[in-house]
Design a protein around this motif. Structure first.
Motif, PDB file in Angstrom:
ATOM      1  N   GLN A 233       0.797  -1.221   0.000  1.00 33.55           N
ATOM      2  CA  GLN A 233       0.000   0.000   0.000  1.00 33.55           C
ATOM      3  C   GLN A 233       0.831   1.274   0.000  1.00 33.55           C
ATOM      4  N   TYR A 234       2.064   1.206   0.514  1.00 33.84           N
ATOM      5  CA  TYR A 234       2.810   2.465   0.684  1.00 33.84           C
ATOM      6  C   TYR A 234       4.306   2.326   0.392  1.00 33.84           C
ATOM      7  N   ILE A 235       4.945   1.340   0.998  1.00 31.48           N
ATOM      8  CA  ILE A 235       6.403   1.254   0.911  1.00 31.48           C
ATOM      9  C   ILE A 235       6.856   0.633  -0.404  1.00 31.48           C
ATOM     10  N   ALA A 236       6.226  -0.444  -0.840  1.00 31.12           N
ATOM     11  CA  ALA A 236       6.638  -1.172  -2.043  1.00 31.12           C
ATOM     12  C   ALA A 236       5.422  -1.495  -2.908  1.00 31.12           C
ATOM     13  N   PRO A 237       4.823  -0.495  -3.542  1.00 32.13           N
ATOM     14  CA  PRO A 237       3.601  -0.726  -4.338  1.00 32.13           C
ATOM     15  C   PRO A 237       3.777  -1.701  -5.490  1.00 32.13           C
ATOM     16  N   ILE A 238       5.020  -1.989  -5.856  1.00 32.00           N
ATOM     17  CA  ILE A 238       5.232  -2.931  -6.954  1.00 32.00           C
ATOM     18  C   ILE A 238       4.640  -4.296  -6.635  1.00 32.00           C
ATOM     19  N   LEU A 239       4.436  -4.584  -5.347  1.00 34.55           N
ATOM     20  CA  LEU A 239       3.859  -5.870  -4.941  1.00 34.55           C
ATOM     21  C   LEU A 239       2.397  -5.991  -5.349  1.00 34.55           C
ATOM     22  N   PHE A 273       1.020 -11.110 -11.202  1.00 36.39           N
ATOM     23  CA  PHE A 273       0.716 -11.586  -9.856  1.00 36.39           C
ATOM     24  C   PHE A 273       0.521 -10.398  -8.919  1.00 36.39           C
ATOM     25  N   SER A 274      -0.430 -10.530  -8.021  1.00 39.99           N
ATOM     26  CA  SER A 274      -0.600  -9.529  -6.963  1.00 39.99           C
ATOM     27  C   SER A 274      -0.295 -10.182  -5.624  1.00 39.99           C
ATOM     28  N   PHE A 275       0.485  -9.476  -4.812  1.00 44.31           N
ATOM     29  CA  PHE A 275       0.795  -9.932  -3.461  1.00 44.31           C
ATOM     30  C   PHE A 275       0.184  -8.981  -2.440  1.00 44.31           C
ATOM     31  N   PHE A 743       5.942   7.920  -0.232  1.00 41.46           N
ATOM     32  CA  PHE A 743       7.127   7.230   0.259  1.00 41.46           C
ATOM     33  C   PHE A 743       8.259   7.505  -0.721  1.00 41.46           C
ATOM     34  N   PRO A 744       9.484   7.668  -0.249  1.00 38.64           N
ATOM     35  CA  PRO A 744      10.591   7.987  -1.156  1.00 38.64           C
ATOM     36  C   PRO A 744      10.734   6.967  -2.283  1.00 38.64           C
ATOM     37  N   LYS A 745      11.142   7.469  -3.429  1.00 37.44           N
ATOM     38  CA  LYS A 745      11.310   6.616  -4.600  1.00 37.44           C
ATOM     39  C   LYS A 745      12.450   5.626  -4.380  1.00 37.44           C
ATOM     40  N   TRP A 746      12.182   4.363  -4.681  1.00 38.84           N
ATOM     41  CA  TRP A 746      13.226   3.347  -4.681  1.00 38.84           C
ATOM     42  C   TRP A 746      12.806   2.232  -5.627  1.00 38.84           C
ATOM     43  N   ALA A 747      13.556   1.152  -5.696  1.00 42.18           N
ATOM     44  CA  ALA A 747      13.338   0.130  -6.725  1.00 42.18           C
ATOM     45  C   ALA A 747      11.929  -0.435  -6.714  1.00 42.18           C
ATOM     46  N   LEU A 748      11.313  -0.544  -5.536  1.00 40.82           N
ATOM     47  CA  LEU A 748       9.978  -1.134  -5.442  1.00 40.82           C
ATOM     48  C   LEU A 748       8.884  -0.085  -5.298  1.00 40.82           C
ATOM     49  N   ASN A 749       9.215   1.159  -5.548  1.00 39.80           N
ATOM     50  CA  ASN A 749       8.220   2.232  -5.474  1.00 39.80           C
ATOM     51  C   ASN A 749       8.417   3.173  -6.642  1.00 39.80           C
TER      52      ASN A 749
END
Length: 789
Positions: A233-239, A273-275, A743-749
């Motif tokens: 929901q916030y830290i790693a939306p790629i999930l 896939f959704s996690f 949330f700050p931009k990173w590989a999973l966001n």
């Protein structure tokens, strides 16, 4: 077959076996109906969560239940999960039991009749559940009052319209309870996790082989999923959408096609896939019977991953492959179609494949079609996935009628001729419920007559443009459909909507009148939906042994409360954003300024549901089904769906007659063809839910049956409850601010969480999102990004 026989299970209650034998005997007398085939499965599921005892002396409709129900109903009418109310009302109910004096009020009831009990708790859930389901009339009211600028539509008319449409189907529910509530085969699986939660909180369990109580297990899972959901929901939306095809698209010889097929947001989500449990839970993978979810996902995969790509590539509907391909609307333009194609979108497109708003077709003074504008733009196109959803809807409606007639016709006729007290007399839960006074039929009849009169009045003189006979026709359509559709929902947990069929019917009768079409759709659909909603709650009360009259009173009162709160809250939210000064989105510069929430509202506040409803109104109302689906239309071939749906259910029925001990009784054509998704829905949850269903309801159930029986449905409730809490906290903390806190931009966001759009589009989006000082006009890569209209 994915059934389990009670003969193979340890410690089978002899009473259950005798009870089942009596019911099987009755079924045999009626003929070959599917209850006999999976009765073992049903009893195994029911016994996992429903106690086989009852205490009729426990009070249900107490002052505590009213106070907590009204409080949480009013609070959660803003659409928050009722599971949160169940959790919070448990300590509050026990606190009221300690605080309130044990005094009688006028000799009618006691302020404190004793300890807070599970029946009161169940009524609080029913109260809150009714309030957390937004009134469907809101789509009609918002569309007409704000999106079509009918601001003379009075608040009183809107409230009466909402109350009437929400209560319209309760009379039908009274007739259907003998068919959809009392039979053991009518499982209503969506109730199971709620029952598991209520019993875990209120009824302590002791099992030396599995010492952890259900309540402790429930809170462990709630805490775990609450922490985990912060990631998707916030830290790693790629999930939320891991789209495998998009990861390998760059090295492919045809990357654009791979991206569209793999994208869950713009395409069909093949191997996506959704996690994120909030997406997985849409399908209720733990509480839905395994045979039902297999049927549904086989159909989803066929329509989404086989039929839609083939139709798209072959231009089945005229210009499928070309839609969304205009550079001005692609990743370097407005970004409406960042993949350069429109395979999965609710948007309407004109003869050139360019995006057009449904509002542009409507004369907002008369709510009729702008004929000259339509002739200049037609034919109007929709995405391939959107068109196939309509095709599936046509198949499903006729298949539902035929399927229920073939498999359940004899039992329905038997129940129609038999007195209520004689039905299911060998079923323990039915016998326990006979201790309580039932709701008289005349209650339902009076409510039905009252809502019909109110409906005719508000449509004739309230500004909703539906003639009196339209209200009666809507009721007739719901009356014909509620039993077959209710049967499918009762055994599988999935409801077949009447919205498409109702639009099709009234659009043929009243072409070009968008207001009448939207009102008819609301009346007919809600007559069925709310009727089945009450039936579902009556089944919950049946399982929890809550008196039917208490259930009826709470459901009716909470529905009316929810309508009032929903309407006024929506008005306040819509108007709080004000109007935009931008005329670009209007076809005519002199048209009214649109409301900001429709075009540039803060993150988290969208009008997507209202826009989809209005687009459907434009297709079926302003343009009309005769033009949109008639001869010469790109979508005329979808009408063959009615014929296909009437024929398909016959084949598994005949094969079952030929091989009665095979799996054909588990093949349910209406479940296979139902697509309960709106166009534009993110399709990343077409794999993970089925994996969860197999893991829990096949492997765990088969190899660890005692664990499954004690914890499976508790786990489902805990996952839903913990996720609801996490969604509420993250939304209130980060999305309701004037400047949303990202949330700050990173590989999973990344802005494009599935990384399907071209790299430069994602880079420009990220710069725009995370750098408030970003000036796109000076950036060579992004200077045209988002500027085209």
């Amino acid at each position: 077959s994915f059934e389990s026989s009670t003969a193979e299970l340890p410690n089978v209650d002899p009473e259950v076996a005798a009870e089942k034998a009596e019911i099987e005997k009755e079924i045999a007398e009626l003929g070959d109906v599917p209850e006999a085939a999976y009765l073992d499965e049903i009893y195994d599921i029911i016994d996992a969560v429903v106690p086989r005892t009852d205490d009729p002396t426990l009070p249900a409709l107490t002052i505590r239940a009213w106070v907590l129900g009204i409080f949480f109903g009013f609070l959660y009418a803003l659409t928050v999960s009722p599971f949160i109310a169940v959790l919070l009302s448990y300590p509050l109910g026990h606190s009221l039991a300690r605080i309130l004096p044990k005094v009688s009020v006028f000799g009618l009831f006691s302020l404190n009749p004793g300890p807070f009990n599970v029946k009161e708790h169940a009524l609080v859930y029913v109260f809150t559940s009714a309030c957390t389901t937004p009134a469907y009339a809101l789509y009609n009211i918002i569309g007409q009052r704000y999106q079509l600028y009918e601001e003379n539509l009075s608040v009183a008319a809107c409230v009466f319209f909402g109350i009437t449409t929400q209560c319209f189907g309760y009379g039908l529910a009274g007739v259907c309870r003998r068919f959809l509530v009392r039979p053991a085969a009518m499982l209503w699986p969506s109730n199971l996790s709620t029952i598991a939660l209520l019993n875990s909180l209120n009824n302590p369990d002791v099992d030396p082989t599995l010492p952890m109580t259900r309540l402790r297990f429930f809170f462990y899972v709630v805490i775990s999923i609450f922490v985990y959901e912060w990631f998707p929901q916030y830290i790693a939306p790629i999930l939320t959408a891991v789209s495998l095809l998009c990861y390998g698209a760059a090295s492919s010889s045809n990357p654009d096609v791979l991206r569209v097929l793999g994208s869950a947001t713009q395409g069909v989500g093949f191997l996506s896939f959704s996690f994120d449990w909030s997406a997985i839970a849409y399908w209720n993978p733990i509480t839905t019977p395994l045979w039902a979810i297999i049927n549904q996902f086989v159909g989803l995969w066929f329509f989404a991953w086989v039929l839609t790509p083939i139709f798209w590539v072959k231009n089945m509907y005229g210009k499928d492959f070309e839609l969304g391909a205009l550079p001005s609307e692609g990743p370097n333009g407005s970004g409406d179609f960042p993949l350069g194609h429109a395979m999965n979108t609710p948007k309407l497109l004109n003869k050139n494949g360019s995006f057009v708003k449904s509002l542009w077709f409507v004369d907002t003074n008369t709510l009729t079609l702008k004929e000259e504008y339509y002739q200049d733009q037609h034919p109007i196109y929709i995405s391939t996935w959107f068109a196939n959803i309509y095709l599936a809807s046509f198949i499903t409606f006729s298949a539902c009628l035929v399927h229920v007639g073939l498999w359940y016709g004899k039992d329905v006729w038997h129940r129609f001729r038999t007195a209520m007290s004689e039905l299911d007399k060998h079923d323990l839960h039915a016998k326990l419920m006979d201790a309580y006074p039932d709701v008289p039929d005349w209650w339902y009849i009076i409510l039905l007559i009252a809502t019909l009169i109110m409906g005719i009045g508000v449509c004739q003189w309230g500004g909703f443009q539906l003639p009196w006979w339209g209200v009666l026709l809507g009721f007739a359509l719901a009356a014909i459909s509620i039993l077959p559709i209710g049967t499918i929902q009762a055994i599988s947990g999935q409801q077949i909507g009447l919205n498409v069929i109702s639009e099709f019917l009234i659009g043929l009768i009243l072409p070009g009148r968008i207001g009448a079409v939207m009102a008819f759709k609301t009346f007919s659909y809600m007559a069925m939906y709310q009727g089945l909603f009450l039936v579902q709650d009556l089944k919950l009360g049946h399982y929890m042994k809550v008196p039917p009259r208490a259930m009826f009173a709470v459901q009716l009162f909470s529905t009316i409360l929810a309508v009032v709160v929903n309407i006024f809250t929506s008005f306040i939210i819509y108007e709080s954003f004000g109007r935009t000064e931008d005329h670009i989105i209007a076809a005519d510069p002199t048209s009214p300024l649109v409301w900001k929430i429709q075009v540039d509202a803060p993150v988290g506040w969208t009008a997507n549901g209202y826009n989809v409803f209005l687009n459907a109104g434009a297709i079926w109302g302003a343009i009309g089904p005769a033009r949109f689906f008639g001869p010469g239309s790109p979508y005329s071939s979808t009408l063959y769906g009615f014929l296909i749906g009437a024929v398909l259910p016959v084949f598994p029925y005949l094969l079952h007659k030929w091989q009665p001990h095979s799996f054909w009784h588990l093949v349910n054509v209406p479940l296979i063809t139902i697509i309960s998704l709106d166009p534009g829905t993110t399709l990343s949850m077409l794999i993970t839910p089925l994996l969860v269903a197999f893991g829990v309801n096949y492997f765990v159930k088969k190899y660890h049956h005692a664990w499954w029986k004690k914890y499976a449905y508790v786990m489902s409730a805990a996952l839903d409850g913990g996720t609801a809490i996490a969604l509420t906290v993250t939304f209130l903390a980060f999305s309701t601010r004037a400047n949303p806190m990202y949330f700050p931009k990173w590989a999973l966001n990344r802005n494009d969480v599935e990384l399907c759009a071209p790299a430069y589009y994602n880079d420009c989006n990220d710069k725009y999102k995370y750098n408030p000082d970003f000036n796109q006009t000076t950036d060579p890569q992004c200077q045209y990004f988002g500027l085209a209209s």
